[in-house]
Design a protein around this motif. Structure first.
Motif, PDB file in Angstrom:
ATOM      1  N   LYS A  59       0.745  -1.223   0.038  1.00 26.45           N
ATOM      2  CA  LYS A  59       0.168   0.019  -0.026  1.00 26.45           C
ATOM      3  C   LYS A  59       0.659   1.120  -0.037  1.00 26.45           C
ATOM      4  N   TRP A  60       2.022   1.149   0.717  1.00 25.49           N
ATOM      5  CA  TRP A  60       2.812   2.516   0.809  1.00 25.49           C
ATOM      6  C   TRP A  60       3.396   2.520  -0.604  1.00 25.49           C
ATOM      7  N   ASN A  62       2.237   1.817  -3.582  1.00 27.86           N
ATOM      8  CA  ASN A  62       1.471   2.340  -4.441  1.00 27.86           C
ATOM      9  C   ASN A  62       1.014   3.894  -4.422  1.00 27.86           C
ATOM     10  N   SER A  63       1.683   4.471  -3.231  1.00 26.29           N
ATOM     11  CA  SER A  63       1.245   5.856  -3.167  1.00 26.29           C
ATOM     12  C   SER A  63       2.445   6.743  -2.707  1.00 26.29           C
ATOM     13  N   SER A  64       3.808   6.051  -2.975  1.00 23.19           N
ATOM     14  CA  SER A  64       4.990   6.639  -2.764  1.00 23.19           C
ATOM     15  C   SER A  64       6.025   6.462  -3.655  1.00 23.19           C
TER      16      SER A  64
END
Length: 528
Positions: A59-60, A62-64
């Motif tokens: 999840k990290w 995917n957004s960083s």
């Protein structure tokens, strides 16, 4: 927090080991199919933490733009657990010997190179230790409450039982429970003792322990898990036929007992893999454990050391990571030695804060050693063991632990032709990193498989990784060393860790000849 910093910094410095890849695959199997018997020879709790860590890392990512590598995500839970163990060591030691010794022992754990190195691999031993320590925090607190207050100690007994359930859900080593039981039974013949559970509470204790275990490792109820456990118990999960220790090969089966890896294996580890001043403190502290002046708490450490030695020193199969669960007892004994030496100097030399000064020196030495060893903490070897020049000599399997295979495969990926064969003692790991290198066409085979060796052609590759020398491949490695030159040699820090051989017609003839010999030896062994 400083201990955590050492443990989490640059977790991707080393590639995964074959054991760690098995955990990664088990997590993937859980996510794809729900609870399964994957990697069923080990319980589920650690893999549940790893699954959570991997999901959060995805999840990290995917957004960083700052990506978390799979190696980091898989190892992170163990590093956190290893750092938190510092607090538990303090709490246990303060119950047994007071705050001064507790501060020294917990600081030694926070900064010890081996303690840090054990925390940085994705294996069950750090979780096993954490819940063993947590159980005994409650156990010793329950003793104090029962003996010195009118408070009902039951909540501490039940918390101990729950912690032991979590311990067994971390790794199937329930016999560590005997440390607590032996310490408890020591007091039962004293008429004045008030620390008594009785039969009913003991039954409740084991019931809670079993229930918590089932909740935290429900995969034990699956038939496939029992099948995997049976294979492991029968030695069928030991994928290789030897362990290299101090340059010699020994059988690695648990059932070999005194005919396997020598009983002094862990004594050598204590002598050469702990910081020199820590070793000296331990040597000074051991005699203190036999002095009544130290109090009854010394019996807990004595049982810890002796029962652990019985369980782990005499079976033929050994790995250095098993030392994780006794290392705190060694460091607590070292702290006792530091305290005694400080008081001895204060009595005979001058009235000065000798204990604090000695503690700072010994702890600082651990910090310096860890800084020098970072990020390859398992390679640390003290001056007794020969220092950096001897790094990787004593326990190469555990010191290298496949750490260079990632870089080896990336190197081969840039050299190999389409469909080239890559032979190593970690074929599944090689295949994983071949996928990561976008070379799924590479065919990864086992060096100990004579049929695979017969398939080799010119232009194929053989990986010779330190720590992967066995009875089955020793002759092949010797022939390669004598008749071929590696096309690349990789290092772990400053220590040579792996060689890559690209086969030509001459080396191919040698390898196929050895494959025929290996096949014949196996046929002879079956006949015998």
């Amino acid at each position: 927090m400083a201990g955590l910093g050492f443990r989490v910094t640059n977790l991707t410095a080393e590639g995964l080991s074959e054991d760690e890849l098995n955990k990664l695959n088990a997590v993937a199997d859980y996510r794809a199919h729900g609870l399964t018997g994957a990697n069923g020879e080990h319980p589920m709790l650690m893999k549940a933490f790893q699954a959570a860590s991997i999901i959060l890392a995805e999840k990290w990512n995917n957004s960083s733009s700052h990506q978390i590598a799979p190696e980091t995500a898989l190892r992170l839970p163990g590093t956190i657990i290893g750092a938190l163990s510092t607090i538990l060591i303090f709490l246990i030691t303060s119950e047994l010997f007071g705050v001064e010794v507790a501060l020294i022992a917990s600081a030694l754990w926070a900064f010890d190179p081996s303690a840090i190195g054990f925390s940085r691999i994705a294996k069950e031993d750090s979780f096993l230790l954490f819940f063993f320590l947590l159980a005994n925090v409650f156990w010793l607190r329950g003793q104090r409450v029962a003996e010195s207050t009118n408070e009902n100690p039951n909540k501490y007994y039940w918390a101990t039982a729950a912690s032991y359930g979590a311990m067994v859900a971390s790794k199937y080593v329930p016999h560590l429970f005997t440390v607590s039981i032996c310490y408890y039974w020591m007091f039962q013949n004293l008429p004045e003792t008030r620390w008594r559970l009785g039969k009913k509470r003991l039954l409740m204790f084991f019931a809670i322990m079993g229930i918590v275990f089932l909740i935290l490792s429900p995969t034990v109820l699956l038939p496939e898990t029992w099948k995997q456990m049976g294979l492991f118990a029968g030695g069928n999960r030991v994928s290789h036929d030897a362990y290299e220790f101090m340059g010699q090969l020994y059988p690695q089966r648990f059932s070999d007992w005194l005919h396997g890896i020598p009983v002094y294996f862990y004594l050598v580890f204590t002598a050469v893999k702990l910081p020199l001043l820590t070793v000296l403190g331990f040597v000074v502290g051991v005699p203190r454990l036999f002095r009544r002046k130290l109090g009854d708490g010394r019996y807990f450490i004595l049982f810890w050391l002796m029962l652990w030695a019985i369980a782990f020193c005499f079976p033929g199969g050994k790995f250095t990571r098993y030392y994780t669960t006794v290392l705190p007892a060694v460091l607590i004994t070292c702290a006792l030695g530091i305290q005694w030496a400080g008081r001895w100097l204060a009595d005979r030399v001058a009235s000065f804060e000798w204990t604090a000064s000695l503690a700072v020196i010994v702890i600082a030495a651990s910090v310096v050693n860890s800084l020098q060893a970072a990020p390859h903490f398992r390679l640390f070897t003290n001056s007794i063991g020969g220092g950096t020049a001897r790094a990787g000599y004593y326990f190469p399997h555990d010191e290298f632990y496949d750490a260079s295979i990632r870089e080896v495969i990336f190197e081969i990926a840039g050299r190999a032709g389409t469909g080239a064969r890559v032979v190593s003692e970690s074929p599944s790991l090689a295949a994983y990193y071949a996928e990561r290198a976008q070379r799924p066409d590479l065919i990864c085979l086992s060096l100990s498989d004579p049929e695979a060796l017969q398939q080799l052609e010119s232009g194929d590759f053989i990986i010779v990784a330190r720590g992967r020398r066995y009875f089955s491949n020793d002759a092949i490695l010797s022939e390669l060393r004598d008749h071929a030159a590696p096309v690349a040699e990789l290092k772990l820090g400053a220590v040579p860790s792996a060689k890559i051989y690209e086969l030509d017609q001459n080396s191919l003839t040698v390898i196929k000849s050895q494959a025929i010999n290996l096949t014949q030896r196996r046929k002879d062994a079956k006949l015998n």
